[in-house]
Write a protein that holds these residues in place. Structure first.
Motif, PDB file in Angstrom:
ATOM      1  N   ALA A 134       0.750  -1.134   0.053  1.00 32.70           N
ATOM      2  CA  ALA A 134      -0.016  -0.064  -0.062  1.00 32.70           C
ATOM      3  C   ALA A 134       0.713   1.285  -0.120  1.00 32.70           C
ATOM      4  O   ALA A 134       0.829   2.250  -0.598  1.00 32.70           O
ATOM      5  CB  ALA A 134      -1.052   0.073   1.309  1.00 32.70           C
ATOM      6  N   ASP A 135       2.022   1.238   0.764  1.00 35.35           N
ATOM      7  CA  ASP A 135       2.854   2.431   0.749  1.00 35.35           C
ATOM      8  C   ASP A 135       3.363   2.510  -0.424  1.00 35.35           C
ATOM      9  O   ASP A 135       3.719   3.683  -0.951  1.00 35.35           O
ATOM     10  CB  ASP A 135       3.867   2.258   2.066  1.00 35.35           C
ATOM     11  N   ARG A 136       3.969   1.696  -1.188  1.00 31.57           N
ATOM     12  CA  ARG A 136       4.647   1.553  -2.538  1.00 31.57           C
ATOM     13  C   ARG A 136       3.689   2.191  -3.460  1.00 31.57           C
ATOM     14  O   ARG A 136       4.181   3.077  -4.379  1.00 31.57           O
ATOM     15  CB  ARG A 136       5.116   0.478  -2.946  1.00 31.57           C
ATOM     16  N   ALA A 137       2.284   1.855  -3.270  1.00 32.39           N
ATOM     17  CA  ALA A 137       1.460   2.072  -4.315  1.00 32.39           C
ATOM     18  C   ALA A 137       0.843   3.507  -4.145  1.00 32.39           C
ATOM     19  O   ALA A 137       0.016   3.966  -5.132  1.00 32.39           O
ATOM     20  CB  ALA A 137       0.301   1.191  -4.780  1.00 32.39           C
ATOM     21  N   GLY A 138       1.179   4.071  -2.875  1.00 30.55           N
ATOM     22  CA  GLY A 138       0.586   5.331  -2.395  1.00 30.55           C
ATOM     23  C   GLY A 138      -1.168   5.447  -2.565  1.00 30.55           C
ATOM     24  O   GLY A 138      -1.815   6.195  -2.775  1.00 30.55           O
ATOM     25  N   LEU A 139      -1.358   4.223  -1.831  1.00 28.84           N
ATOM     26  CA  LEU A 139      -2.944   3.807  -1.563  1.00 28.84           C
ATOM     27  C   LEU A 139      -3.505   4.635  -0.091  1.00 28.84           C
ATOM     28  O   LEU A 139      -2.619   4.505   0.728  1.00 28.84           O
ATOM     29  CB  LEU A 139      -3.060   2.352  -1.501  1.00 28.84           C
ATOM     30  N   GLY A 140      -4.636   5.113  -0.459  1.00 28.82           N
ATOM     31  CA  GLY A 140      -5.379   5.516   0.887  1.00 28.82           C
ATOM     32  C   GLY A 140      -4.345   6.569   1.842  1.00 28.82           C
ATOM     33  O   GLY A 140      -4.101   7.506   1.358  1.00 28.82           O
ATOM     34  N   LEU A 141      -4.133   6.255   3.003  1.00 24.80           N
ATOM     35  CA  LEU A 141      -3.253   6.998   3.977  1.00 24.80           C
ATOM     36  C   LEU A 141      -2.017   7.413   3.331  1.00 24.80           C
ATOM     37  O   LEU A 141      -1.518   8.637   3.529  1.00 24.80           O
ATOM     38  CB  LEU A 141      -3.328   6.544   5.311  1.00 24.80           C
ATOM     39  N   TRP A 142      -1.323   6.414   2.624  1.00 23.07           N
ATOM     40  CA  TRP A 142       0.004   6.435   2.038  1.00 23.07           C
ATOM     41  C   TRP A 142      -0.046   7.479   0.904  1.00 23.07           C
ATOM     42  O   TRP A 142       1.291   7.770   0.388  1.00 23.07           O
ATOM     43  CB  TRP A 142       0.487   5.239   1.762  1.00 23.07           C
ATOM     44  N   SER A 143      -1.060   8.066   0.434  1.00 20.42           N
ATOM     45  CA  SER A 143      -1.162   9.114  -0.634  1.00 20.42           C
ATOM     46  C   SER A 143      -0.793  10.434  -0.169  1.00 20.42           C
ATOM     47  O   SER A 143      -0.466  11.411  -0.747  1.00 20.42           O
ATOM     48  CB  SER A 143      -2.454   9.138  -1.383  1.00 20.42           C
ATOM     49  N   GLY A 144      -0.810  10.702   1.254  1.00 19.68           N
ATOM     50  CA  GLY A 144      -0.678  12.008   1.913  1.00 19.68           C
ATOM     51  C   GLY A 144       0.044  11.970   3.010  1.00 19.68           C
ATOM     52  O   GLY A 144       1.061  11.019   2.971  1.00 19.68           O
ATOM     53  N   SER A 145      -0.263  12.570   4.121  1.00 23.87           N
ATOM     54  CA  SER A 145       0.574  12.382   5.298  1.00 23.87           C
ATOM     55  C   SER A 145      -0.599  12.432   6.421  1.00 23.87           C
ATOM     56  O   SER A 145      -1.730  12.756   6.239  1.00 23.87           O
ATOM     57  CB  SER A 145       1.056  13.916   5.579  1.00 23.87           C
ATOM     58  N   PHE A 146      -0.273  11.917   7.501  1.00 20.74           N
ATOM     59  CA  PHE A 146      -1.016  11.268   8.780  1.00 20.74           C
ATOM     60  C   PHE A 146      -0.378  11.196  10.002  1.00 20.74           C
ATOM     61  O   PHE A 146       1.072  11.145   9.635  1.00 20.74           O
ATOM     62  CB  PHE A 146      -1.691  10.120   8.332  1.00 20.74           C
ATOM     63  N   ALA A 147      -0.821  11.149  11.160  1.00 17.70           N
ATOM     64  CA  ALA A 147      -0.357  10.859  12.181  1.00 17.70           C
ATOM     65  C   ALA A 147      -0.791   9.400  12.352  1.00 17.70           C
ATOM     66  O   ALA A 147      -1.950   8.946  12.358  1.00 17.70           O
ATOM     67  CB  ALA A 147      -1.051  11.623  13.537  1.00 17.70           C
ATOM     68  N   VAL A 148       0.246   8.435  13.058  1.00 19.20           N
ATOM     69  CA  VAL A 148      -0.225   7.237  13.381  1.00 19.20           C
ATOM     70  C   VAL A 148      -1.362   7.137  14.137  1.00 19.20           C
ATOM     71  O   VAL A 148      -1.353   7.682  15.309  1.00 19.20           O
ATOM     72  CB  VAL A 148       1.062   6.476  13.744  1.00 19.20           C
ATOM     73  N   PRO A 149      -2.274   6.190  14.095  1.00 13.57           N
ATOM     74  CA  PRO A 149      -3.499   6.282  14.692  1.00 13.57           C
ATOM     75  C   PRO A 149      -3.375   6.076  16.323  1.00 13.57           C
ATOM     76  O   PRO A 149      -3.872   6.583  17.250  1.00 13.57           O
ATOM     77  CB  PRO A 149      -4.331   5.177  14.195  1.00 13.57           C
ATOM     78  N   SER A 150      -2.199   5.258  16.662  1.00 13.89           N
ATOM     79  CA  SER A 150      -1.927   4.882  18.204  1.00 13.89           C
ATOM     80  C   SER A 150      -1.543   6.165  18.715  1.00 13.89           C
ATOM     81  O   SER A 150      -1.941   6.853  20.026  1.00 13.89           O
ATOM     82  CB  SER A 150      -1.152   4.010  18.401  1.00 13.89           C
ATOM     83  N   LEU A 151      -0.653   7.011  18.034  1.00  9.24           N
ATOM     84  CA  LEU A 151      -0.223   8.321  18.530  1.00  9.24           C
ATOM     85  C   LEU A 151      -1.470   9.416  18.467  1.00  9.24           C
ATOM     86  O   LEU A 151      -1.489  10.368  19.648  1.00  9.24           O
ATOM     87  CB  LEU A 151       0.780   8.993  17.765  1.00  9.24           C
ATOM     88  N   TYR A 152      -2.194   9.478  17.661  1.00 10.36           N
ATOM     89  CA  TYR A 152      -3.499  10.125  17.752  1.00 10.36           C
ATOM     90  C   TYR A 152      -4.349   9.844  19.099  1.00 10.36           C
ATOM     91  O   TYR A 152      -4.584  11.077  19.657  1.00 10.36           O
ATOM     92  CB  TYR A 152      -4.345  10.144  16.472  1.00 10.36           C
ATOM     93  N   ARG A 153      -4.529   8.717  19.378  1.00 13.64           N
ATOM     94  CA  ARG A 153      -5.568   8.182  20.351  1.00 13.64           C
ATOM     95  C   ARG A 153      -4.666   8.787  21.606  1.00 13.64           C
ATOM     96  O   ARG A 153      -5.411   9.290  22.619  1.00 13.64           O
ATOM     97  CB  ARG A 153      -5.736   6.905  20.343  1.00 13.64           C
TER      98      ARG A 153
END
Length: 173
Positions: A134-153
């Motif tokens: 998914a990361d290599r293909a730039g799918l979903g979250l990997w197409s932009g930037s994000f905070a890892v969900p566990s860090l968000y929580r």
């Protein structure tokens, strides 16, 4: 004789519950949680954004990545029967299982489509290959930037607000 039949029937029902199987139509509660036959099941092995979490798309525009992931999961499951195996309870009493729809592992589907992460974050995690794809293909979250969900929580738990805990344009594992 009727008493023996009742006892054997009850034993058989208990065996099914202990065997850890749950099958039926699923309602999506959150990206990592479905409900089947009034039992909430957390999908084993994944970490996924909460509905309130924000991410940034490829152009840097904010969007509700958790809500988008929920909608995509709802579309994937749709009217399919979901089967959960290896049902167990964690220390908090939550039911956790590996679930599939039409033979497709739901957790792996989420990770492979960039909607969730391999929870172990180790090189040998169960969904690590799907996450790399998914990361290599730039799918979903990997197409932009994000905070890892566990860090968000964790940020929310410490009193942060969703907007400030979600994403900054530089956060990308």
């Amino acid at each position: 004789m009727p008493g023996l039949i009742v006892v054997l029937t009850m034993f058989a029902l208990c065996s099914i519950v202990l065997a850890g199987q749950l099958t039926g139509r699923a309602k999506v509660i959150n990206t990592d949680t479905v409900e089947i036959n009034r039992t909430r099941v957390r999908l084993w092995g994944i970490d996924a954004p909460d509905k309130s979490q924000m991410c940034r798309d490829i152009n840097g525009n904010p969007y509700r990545c958790g809500l988008r992931a929920v909608r995509d999961l709802e579309g994937f499951i749709a009217e399919r029967e979901v089967s959960c195996l290896s049902v167990l309870q964690d220390e908090s009493g939550r039911t956790i299982a590996t679930c599939s729809a039409d033979g497709i592992d739901v957790g792996e589907w989420l990770v492979r489509n960039g909607l969730a992460f391999d929870q172990t974050q180790s090189s040998t995690g169960p969904y690590r290959a799907a996450q790399r794809a998914a990361d290599r293909a730039g799918l979903g979250l990997w197409s932009g930037s994000f905070a890892v969900p566990s860090l968000y929580r964790e940020c929310i738990r410490l009193g942060g607000r969703p907007a400030s805990c979600s994403d900054d344009a530089n956060a990308h594992p």
